[in-house]
Scaffold this active site. Structure first.
Site, short mmCIF file in Angstrom:
data_model
loop_
_atom_site.label_atom_id
_atom_site.label_comp_id
_atom_site.label_asym_id
_atom_site.label_seq_id
_atom_site.Cartn_x
_atom_site.Cartn_y
_atom_site.Cartn_z
N ASP A 68 1.14 -1.21 -0.22
CA ASP A 68 -0.05 -0.56 -0.01
C ASP A 68 0.80 1.34 -0.18
O ASP A 68 1.88 1.20 0.76
CB ASP A 68 -1.24 0.06 0.97
CG ASP A 68 -1.78 0.56 1.38
OD1 ASP A 68 -2.23 1.23 0.02
OD2 ASP A 68 -2.58 1.34 2.22
N ILE A 91 -9.99 -0.08 3.01
CA ILE A 91 -9.98 0.79 4.55
C ILE A 91 -8.91 0.70 5.56
O ILE A 91 -8.35 -1.10 5.79
CB ILE A 91 -11.42 -0.44 4.55
CG1 ILE A 91 -12.12 -0.09 3.55
CG2 ILE A 91 -11.94 -0.52 6.36
CD1 ILE A 91 -13.18 -0.97 3.71
P1 13P Z 1 -9.14 4.67 5.09
O1 13P Z 1 -8.19 5.90 6.21
O2 13P Z 1 -10.66 6.07 4.49
O3 13P Z 1 -8.86 4.12 5.63
O4 13P Z 1 -8.25 5.17 3.88
C1 13P Z 1 -6.70 3.51 3.89
C2 13P Z 1 -6.42 3.51 2.13
O5 13P Z 1 -6.63 4.43 1.57
C3 13P Z 1 -5.28 2.41 2.32
O6 13P Z 1 -4.47 2.82 1.33
O1 G3H Z 2 -3.28 5.05 3.04
C1 G3H Z 2 -2.73 4.80 4.06
C2 G3H Z 2 -3.10 4.12 5.07
O2 G3H Z 2 -4.07 4.22 6.00
C3 G3H Z 2 -2.00 2.88 5.82
O3 G3H Z 2 -1.30 3.94 6.77
O4 G3H Z 2 0.96 4.43 6.55
O5 G3H Z 2 -0.15 4.48 9.06
O6 G3H Z 2 0.33 2.34 7.80
P1 G3H Z 2 0.02 4.32 7.36
ZN ZN Z 3 -4.97 5.25 0.33
#
Ligand code: 13P
Ligand code: G3H
Ligand code: ZN
Length: 320
Positions: free
Chosen positions: A82, A265
């Site tokens: 991510d 999410i």
């Molecule tokens: P939220 O902060 O709305 O849960 O989004 C998570 C997200 O986009 C992770 O990449």
């Molecule tokens: O969009 C980001 C995700 O919620 C991940 O968050 O970088 O704090 O792990 P993080």
């Molecule tokens: Zn995100």
């Protein structure tokens, strides 16, 4: 059972017109909660690991935890990076066997974003991995000063449909994260606001008309920040802003039907977990066995994931 490839999960989701839940994993209990809910509801799932999760939990622990999840469950599971912020981080994850990575160069110019994405795509495709990229900038906390301050600044740049076509063609990315009024974190909007679903339709249509087929779009920032968690956190000693709202779940359902194949999410899981921990510790001030508060937190996350996959994403029952 090995991991299932992101490519395969996307193909089935597009055909079945449901969305895949992409839930962030930072520790064992979050992972168990997600897997147990998806296993019981027979839903395919994407586990997302951020750079921060890798720093917090150690990539080796995360890899072994996911191996354990795969071996105790029967559902299809894909593993995704991510918000990868460099080629090097994406490469590390590709080399570790992630089935997809996100390169997020959305804050760069269009040309630079294409250049960075293309480099990741070239490496990924040689190593059986697919790539998500982002065009446009989400509103709110992602690139602003702080959660609360950044939340309402509306500095985002919405994704333009024609730019999306050009970007996908030039970069070769396999899925595209769009900015349509979505926002990260717990402080998305003041009062109720909606996604620009008309724009989403136009993006999807432009990609189709350009010969890119039923192209998978990704919705980041899809937490709905349920009032019940915010209230519970505050009731038990927390101090979250109460005039905050997330993306309405009804909008997410429409986004799913309009072609958001992957829905991210994280924040809602964090809120559910925090609310449960605060409740147990406030009601039982003598408690010091972590299992007594992390256990209920895991159950709360599990029920939240169950709700999302059944009632919002409609991927329950789609595992086999
Ligand atoms: P939220 O902060 O709305 O849960 O989004 C998570 C997200 O986009 C992770 O990449
Ligand atoms: O969009 C980001 C995700 O919620 C991940 O968050 O970088 O704090 O792990 P993080
Ligand atoms: Zn995100």
């Amino acid at each position: 059972m090995p991991l299932t490839h992101t490519r395969e999960l996307f193909a089935k989701a597009l055909k079945g017109k449901y969305a895949l839940g992409a839930f962030n994993v930072n520790n064992m209990e979050l992972l168990q909660a997600i897997i147990e809910a998806c296993e019981e509801e027979k839903a395919p799932v994407m586990l997302q690991i951020s750079k921060g999760a890798r720093q917090y939990a150690n990539p080796v622990y995360l890899k072994k935890l996911i191996e354990a999840a795969v071996s105790v469950s029967t559902i299809p599971i894909a593993v995704h990076l991510d918000h990868g912020d460099t080629f090097e981080l994406c490469k590390e994850c590709i080399d570790e066997g992630f089935t997809s990575v996100m390169i997020d160069a959305s804050h760069e110019s269009f040309e630079k974003n294409v250049e960075i994405t293309k480099k990741v795509v070239e490496y990924a495709h040689k190593h059986n991995c697919v790539v998500e990229s982002e065009l446009g900038q989400l509103v709110g906390a992602q690139f602003d000063e702080g959660e609360e301050g950044g939340a309402h600044s509306m500095k985002g740049v919405y994704t333009d449909p024609e730019d999306a076509v050009k970007f996908v063609k030039e970069s070769g990315c396999d899925s595209l994260a769009v900015a349509i009024g979505n926002s990260h974190g717990a402080y998305k909007f003041k009062g109720e606001q909606h996604l620009d679903l008309e724009r989403l339709k136009r993006i999807k249509k432009a990609l189709m008309d350009a010969g890119l087929g039923d192209y998978p779009l990704v919705l980041h920032g899809a937490s709905s920040v349920p009032k019940q968690y915010v209230e519970e956190i505050n009731k038990y000693g927390g101090n979250l802003g109460t005039d905050t709202a997330g993306v309405p779940e009804a909008d997410i359902e429409i986004a799913r039907r309009t072609g958001c194949t992957k829905v991210n999410i994280d924040t809602d899981l964090r809120l559910a977990m925090t609310a449960a921990i605060r409740k147990v510790l406030t009601e039982n001030p003598k408690e010091f066995d972590p299992r007594k508060f992390i256990g209920p937190a895991r159950s709360a996350v599990k029920e939240l994931v169950r709700h999302k996959i059944k009632n919002v994403l409609c991927c329950a029952g789609q595992a086999f």
